[in-house]
Design a protein around this motif. Structure first.
Motif, PDB file in Angstrom:
ATOM      1  N   ALA A   3      -5.211  10.645   6.940  1.00  0.00           N
ATOM      2  CA  ALA A   3      -4.220   9.769   6.313  1.00  0.00           C
ATOM      3  C   ALA A   3      -3.612   8.857   7.367  1.00  0.00           C
ATOM      4  O   ALA A   3      -3.509   9.218   8.541  1.00  0.00           O
ATOM      5  CB  ALA A   3      -3.121  10.590   5.648  1.00  0.00           C
ATOM      6  N   ALA A   4      -3.225   7.665   6.945  1.00  0.00           N
ATOM      7  CA  ALA A   4      -2.523   6.724   7.820  1.00  0.00           C
ATOM      8  C   ALA A   4      -1.395   6.085   7.028  1.00  0.00           C
ATOM      9  O   ALA A   4      -1.480   5.939   5.811  1.00  0.00           O
ATOM     10  CB  ALA A   4      -3.486   5.652   8.336  1.00  0.00           C
ATOM     11  N   GLU A   5      -0.361   5.712   7.739  1.00  0.00           N
ATOM     12  CA  GLU A   5       0.777   5.019   7.131  1.00  0.00           C
ATOM     13  C   GLU A   5       0.671   3.530   7.445  1.00  0.00           C
ATOM     14  O   GLU A   5       0.463   3.159   8.609  1.00  0.00           O
ATOM     15  CB  GLU A   5       2.095   5.558   7.689  1.00  0.00           C
ATOM     16  CG  GLU A   5       2.397   6.981   7.287  1.00  0.00           C
ATOM     17  CD  GLU A   5       2.665   7.122   5.808  1.00  0.00           C
ATOM     18  OE1 GLU A   5       3.280   6.210   5.207  1.00  0.00           O
ATOM     19  OE2 GLU A   5       2.244   8.149   5.242  1.00  0.00           O
ATOM     20  N   THR A  19       0.830  -1.200   0.000  1.00  0.00           N
ATOM     21  CA  THR A  19       0.000   0.000   0.000  1.00  0.00           C
ATOM     22  C   THR A  19       0.865   1.251   0.000  1.00  0.00           C
ATOM     23  O   THR A  19       1.769   1.395   0.818  1.00  0.00           O
ATOM     24  CB  THR A  19      -0.927  -0.007   1.233  1.00  0.00           C
ATOM     25  OG1 THR A  19      -1.621  -1.253   1.265  1.00  0.00           O
ATOM     26  CG2 THR A  19      -1.916   1.126   1.177  1.00  0.00           C
ATOM     27  N   LEU A  20       0.556   2.162  -0.912  1.00  0.00           N
ATOM     28  CA  LEU A  20       1.280   3.417  -1.016  1.00  0.00           C
ATOM     29  C   LEU A  20       0.627   4.502  -0.159  1.00  0.00           C
ATOM     30  O   LEU A  20       1.302   5.264   0.515  1.00  0.00           O
ATOM     31  CB  LEU A  20       1.326   3.872  -2.472  1.00  0.00           C
ATOM     32  CG  LEU A  20       2.027   5.190  -2.761  1.00  0.00           C
ATOM     33  CD1 LEU A  20       3.494   5.093  -2.412  1.00  0.00           C
ATOM     34  CD2 LEU A  20       1.848   5.578  -4.213  1.00  0.00           C
ATOM     35  N   ALA A  21      -0.711   4.572  -0.164  1.00  0.00           N
ATOM     36  CA  ALA A  21      -1.424   5.610   0.579  1.00  0.00           C
ATOM     37  C   ALA A  21      -2.733   5.052   1.115  1.00  0.00           C
ATOM     38  O   ALA A  21      -3.383   4.247   0.465  1.00  0.00           O
ATOM     39  CB  ALA A  21      -1.709   6.801  -0.328  1.00  0.00           C
ATOM     40  N   ILE A  22      -3.097   5.500   2.320  1.00  0.00           N
ATOM     41  CA  ILE A  22      -4.357   5.098   2.948  1.00  0.00           C
ATOM     42  C   ILE A  22      -5.050   6.358   3.442  1.00  0.00           C
ATOM     43  O   ILE A  22      -4.449   7.150   4.172  1.00  0.00           O
ATOM     44  CB  ILE A  22      -4.129   4.145   4.136  1.00  0.00           C
ATOM     45  CG1 ILE A  22      -3.361   2.909   3.698  1.00  0.00           C
ATOM     46  CG2 ILE A  22      -5.460   3.766   4.773  1.00  0.00           C
ATOM     47  CD1 ILE A  22      -2.946   2.008   4.847  1.00  0.00           C
ATOM     48  N   GLU A  25       0.997  -3.548 -10.894  1.00  0.00           N
ATOM     49  CA  GLU A  25       0.380  -2.277 -11.247  1.00  0.00           C
ATOM     50  C   GLU A  25      -0.228  -1.610 -10.011  1.00  0.00           C
ATOM     51  O   GLU A  25      -0.826  -2.272  -9.180  1.00  0.00           O
ATOM     52  CB  GLU A  25      -0.719  -2.491 -12.295  1.00  0.00           C
ATOM     53  CG  GLU A  25      -0.209  -2.986 -13.628  1.00  0.00           C
ATOM     54  CD  GLU A  25       0.624  -1.947 -14.356  1.00  0.00           C
ATOM     55  OE1 GLU A  25       0.245  -0.762 -14.345  1.00  0.00           O
ATOM     56  OE2 GLU A  25       1.655  -2.326 -14.928  1.00  0.00           O
ATOM     57  N   MET A  26      -0.089  -0.278  -9.917  1.00  0.00           N
ATOM     58  CA  MET A  26      -0.736   0.481  -8.853  1.00  0.00           C
ATOM     59  C   MET A  26      -2.186   0.730  -9.254  1.00  0.00           C
ATOM     60  O   MET A  26      -2.467   1.028 -10.412  1.00  0.00           O
ATOM     61  CB  MET A  26      -0.031   1.817  -8.615  1.00  0.00           C
ATOM     62  CG  MET A  26       1.351   1.679  -8.013  1.00  0.00           C
ATOM     63  SD  MET A  26       1.415   0.792  -6.434  1.00  0.00           S
ATOM     64  CE  MET A  26       0.618   1.929  -5.345  1.00  0.00           C
TER      65      MET A  26
END
Length: 157
Positions: free
Chosen positions: A115-117, A102-105, A146-147
């Motif tokens: 946002a969370a990391e 996961t790149l961004a949440i 693929e993203m």
């Protein structure tokens, strides 16, 4: 527009259509493939929604719905598990686990978002979220490398 102009335009469009049918005909299975593609896209959304409903029913039987809820969303090769609990302040804590890189949440409620990391093993959390209709959005890497965007249906936090 008079009848002669209409007839002339119709004849011209018929010739153009015939020319394109000769030069670049539609594949014989095009309609079936498009129907299947649309059906598969809707199935992912329907499966996520059915999983949400199933989780809500099961959660209501096993726990007090006002205190906790466990939700699972799946689409393709990505699954997300969410545990929503009420904090002492009456707000919500949302713990989550995702099984894809996961790149961004982001957690979204109307115009607000948080946002969370992702930590080890895809774990993430949001604290002190106001109750309300909520949606999770993530940028994930599929097994094909693929993203892509993963988005849950709205759920009650």
């Amino acid at each position: 527009m008079d009848t002669e102009d209409f007839a002339a335009d119709a004849a011209l469009f018929a010739r153009l259509r015939a020319t394109w049918d000769d030069v670049d005909p539609m594949p014989a299975d095009m309609i079936d493939r498009m129907v299947a593609a649309v059906a598969v896209a809707d199935l992912s959304r329907e499966y996520a929604l059915l999983t949400l409903v199933e989780g809500a029913i099961t959660g209501a039987v096993r726990t007090t719905p006002a205190e906790t809820a466990t939700l699972q969303f799946s689409r393709g090769d990505t699954s997300v598990l969410l545990h929503v609990s009420v904090t002492e302040s009456g707000k919500r804590r949302i713990d989550g686990w995702v099984d894809a890189e996961t790149l961004a949440i982001r957690l979204v409620q109307g115009d607000r978002d948080w946002a969370a990391e992702p930590a080890d093993h895809g774990r993430f959390a949001f604290e002190e979220v106001p109750p309300g209709m909520t949606r999770l959005r993530m940028a994930v890497r599929g097994t094909d490398g693929e993203m892509k965007e993963f988005e849950t249906p709205q759920f009650e936090a």
